[in-house]
Design a protein around this motif. Structure first.
Motif, PDB file in Angstrom:
ATOM      1  N   PRO A  33       4.322   1.491  -1.257  1.00  0.00           N
ATOM      2  CA  PRO A  33       5.662   1.165  -0.747  1.00  0.00           C
ATOM      3  C   PRO A  33       6.740   2.091  -1.285  1.00  0.00           C
ATOM      4  O   PRO A  33       6.554   2.768  -2.295  1.00  0.00           O
TER       5      PRO A  33
ATOM      6  N   GLY B 222       1.889  -4.537  10.855  1.00  0.00           N
ATOM      7  CA  GLY B 222       1.542  -3.265  11.477  1.00  0.00           C
ATOM      8  C   GLY B 222       1.361  -2.206  10.402  1.00  0.00           C
ATOM      9  O   GLY B 222       1.383  -2.499   9.215  1.00  0.00           O
ATOM     10  N   GLY B 223       1.171  -0.989  10.779  1.00  0.00           N
ATOM     11  CA  GLY B 223       1.006   0.077   9.802  1.00  0.00           C
ATOM     12  C   GLY B 223      -0.429   0.166   9.292  1.00  0.00           C
ATOM     13  O   GLY B 223      -1.310  -0.579   9.701  1.00  0.00           O
ATOM     14  N   TYR B 224      -0.663   1.082   8.375  1.00  0.00           N
ATOM     15  CA  TYR B 224      -2.005   1.344   7.855  1.00  0.00           C
ATOM     16  C   TYR B 224      -2.609   0.111   7.188  1.00  0.00           C
ATOM     17  O   TYR B 224      -3.670  -0.356   7.559  1.00  0.00           O
ATOM     18  N   GLU B 225      -1.977  -0.398   6.167  1.00  0.00           N
ATOM     19  CA  GLU B 225      -2.379  -1.649   5.515  1.00  0.00           C
ATOM     20  C   GLU B 225      -1.117  -2.454   5.260  1.00  0.00           C
ATOM     21  O   GLU B 225      -0.462  -2.288   4.228  1.00  0.00           O
ATOM     22  N   PRO B 226      -0.722  -3.304   6.177  1.00  0.00           N
ATOM     23  CA  PRO B 226       0.553  -4.020   6.063  1.00  0.00           C
ATOM     24  C   PRO B 226       0.520  -5.146   5.028  1.00  0.00           C
ATOM     25  O   PRO B 226      -0.545  -5.597   4.601  1.00  0.00           O
TER      26      PRO B 226
ATOM     27  N   HIS C 203       0.842  -1.194   0.000  1.00  0.00           N
ATOM     28  CA  HIS C 203       0.000   0.000   0.000  1.00  0.00           C
ATOM     29  C   HIS C 203       0.881   1.250   0.000  1.00  0.00           C
ATOM     30  O   HIS C 203       1.115   1.859   1.029  1.00  0.00           O
TER      31      HIS C 203
ATOM     32  N   GLU D 108       8.067  -1.374   2.544  1.00  0.00           N
ATOM     33  CA  GLU D 108       6.682  -1.416   2.996  1.00  0.00           C
ATOM     34  C   GLU D 108       6.638  -2.074   4.370  1.00  0.00           C
ATOM     35  O   GLU D 108       7.516  -2.851   4.722  1.00  0.00           O
ATOM     36  N   THR D 109       5.615  -1.766   5.135  1.00  0.00           N
ATOM     37  CA  THR D 109       5.460  -2.329   6.468  1.00  0.00           C
ATOM     38  C   THR D 109       5.010  -3.789   6.370  1.00  0.00           C
ATOM     39  O   THR D 109       3.908  -4.057   5.894  1.00  0.00           O
TER      40      THR D 109
END
Length: 161
Positions: free
Chosen positions: A7, A92-96, A5, A88-89
């Motif tokens: 990256p 965790g994070g907004y949309e991992p 999402h 990219e996460t």
């Protein structure tokens, strides 16, 4: 298929102290024992949403770009260390990348991320080989700690549910 999402792309510098030149990570232009393990689709494009501008890639570029890369570093006389770099996460994070579904589209995020961690742990068990890269001799944080830190948000999330 995994979700990336927004990256960042992976680049590298040819001098470890940061004073060298920046390069795109490509199969024919990369550090020794470095590999791209996740890349974007062929129709991806690079945009600059925040300054400063990138040093290896340019806004407007299209194509396939590295999102996760690894480098296997074996200090002389020691077992290999695996360095995982992600734009990219993973968890965790907004949309991992861990996401198993996005807008009802099934994804392989949990399996892919689990496979990366399992593979990196296996790699650190292998004995040194004559073709391994040399390191500075200093130890780096191994993947076991990364796995432990990565699993923490999952455990906290399960507690809240």
């Amino acid at each position: 298929k995994i979700l990336a999402h927004g990256p960042g792309v992976i680049a590298w510098v040819d001098n470890p102290d940061g004073s060298g030149s920046w390069h795109q990570l490509k199969p024919n232009l990369k550090p020794q024992d470095a590999y791209v393990i996740v890349h974007s689709s062929n129709s991806s494009d690079i945009t600059e949403n925040n300054p400063p501008a990138g040093k290896a890639y340019s806004a407007g570029s299209t194509g396939q770009f590295p999102i996760i890369a690894v480098q296997i570093v074996t200090p002389k006389g020691k077992k290999p260390d695996v360095i995982i770099v992600s734009g990219e996460t993973p968890i965790g994070g907004y949309e991992p990348m861990w996401t198993s579904e996005y807008y009802k589209v099934p994804l392989d995020g949990p399996q892919v991320i689990s496979n990366i961690f399992a593979w990196s742990l296996e790699m650190t068990k292998k004995p040194e080989t004559s073709s391994s890269s040399s390191g500075s001799g200093s130890s780096i944080c191994g993947p076991a700690l990364i796995v432990g830190l990565a699993a923490l948000p999952l455990l906290l999330r399960k507690k809240r549910e």
